[in-house]
Enzyme design. Structure first.
Site, short mmCIF file in Angstrom:
data_model
loop_
_atom_site.label_atom_id
_atom_site.label_comp_id
_atom_site.label_asym_id
_atom_site.label_seq_id
_atom_site.Cartn_x
_atom_site.Cartn_y
_atom_site.Cartn_z
NE ARG A 109 -3.58 2.02 2.78
CZ ARG A 109 -5.16 2.16 2.21
NH1 ARG A 109 -5.39 1.23 1.47
NH2 ARG A 109 -5.54 3.12 2.60
CG HIS A 136 -8.12 0.88 -3.38
ND1 HIS A 136 -7.62 -0.33 -2.95
CD2 HIS A 136 -8.65 1.52 -2.53
CE1 HIS A 136 -7.91 -0.27 -1.63
NE2 HIS A 136 -8.53 0.66 -1.32
#
Length: 307
Positions: A109, A136
């Site tokens: 991330r 995402h």
């Protein structure tokens, strides 16, 4: 071991996405009523370890991937920039090589999408995109799962997006092109998706000028926080975004059975009115839980167990 990276939805393609969604539905149903920490009956990732690398704050991504590994019979460990050598200048390439020797998969991330591409290039284990500035995909897998659970078929669906033309919208448009539904986005000038992001929709994504035009007849209405982590000029952006707030009046213009999604965290009174996000049409809590169920299937796909 044969493995696959999951940096974008296109890595899986329509068939891979469909296989993951079917698996997620089956696994979620099979463990209904079980304690959260109990492993699935087949424990398909027993003995496997996921390294989770965080250069951005996280609640849902961190907890859902950790619990996903536990339920699949494996385990996870966390590294962040502040407490690992990444924060002191060790290269992504060197980190990828080191983690590949310790762990069976890596979830990242981060901010710059180039970092996760570099990680995947140098790693010898699966690499999963837990969020970058470009996309995402794990969030959208959860969204698609939630939409299907609500009784809606993906082909021919109309999804309305209001607000910022960001990474989440990019992945929704990519999903639209792969799974044959339509996305209509309403974003203020200066915050619209790029032409490259629109092209991900393969002709199924477009932008319109007003929030009302986007939501008319929509089956699903989606938004996201307007001020992302680390963004500057918040006051100027908030002022530009306010006409695109999801309100009860806007939801009334959508399909009578329309559902509301938000990837969270949310700011009630900014991108969405409290009456909407806490109302009967909102599916935000099942959507958040489905990060866990969808990512279990993403992990299995990465290890070659699906599709």
């Amino acid at each position: 071991m044969s493995y696959k990276n999951f940096l974008s939805l296109a890595d899986a393609g329509a068939d891979g996405i469909a296989a993951m969604l079917a698996d997620a539905l089956d696994r979620k149903a099979a463990r209904a009523g079980w304690p959260k920490g109990k492993a699935d009956a087949d424990a398909p990732l027993a003995g496997h370890v996921l390294a989770m690398v965080f250069e951005k704050n996280s609640t849902r991504t961190r907890v859902s991937f950790d619990m996903a590994m536990r339920q699949l019979g494996g385990s996870a460990l966390v590294l962040d920039a502040a407490t690992s050598q990444l924060g002191r200048g060790e290269t992504v390439a060197d980190t990828a090589r080191v983690l590949s020797g310790y762990c069976d998969a890596i979830m990242v991330r981060t901010d710059d999408h180039a970092k996760i591409e570099e990680m995947a290039h140098y790693a010898s284990v699966p690499v999963i995109n837990g969020l970058t500035d470009a996309s995402h995909p794990c969030q959208i897998m959860a969204d698609l799962l939630t939409i299907i659970e609500s009784g809606k078929a993906l082909p021919g669906l109309k999804v309305a997006w209001l607000g910022d033309g960001n990474n989440v919208l990019a992945s929704i448009m990519e999903a639209a092109g792969l799974m044959q539904f339509d996305v209509v986005a309403a974003c203020p000038q200066g915050y619209q998706p790029s032409d490259a992001d629109l092209a991900l929709g393969q002709g199924r994504a477009r932008c319109v000028g007003t929030a009302r035009e986007a939501v008319e007849g929509a089956d699903v209405v989606v938004t996201d926080t307007w001020i992302s982590m680390g963004q500057a000029h918040a006051e100027t952006k908030l002022a530009a975004m306010m006409p695109f707030q999801v309100t009860p009046a806007l939801m009334a213009a959508a399909s009578p059975q329309a559902k509301f999604l938000h990837c969270l965290p949310a700011h009630r009174g900014e991108e969405v009115a409290a009456e909407v996000i806490d109302g009967a049409q909102s599916l935000i809590w099942p959507e958040a839980e489905n990060r866990l169920h969808a990512q279990k299937s993403v992990l299995r796909w990465c290890f070659g167990q699906l599709g």
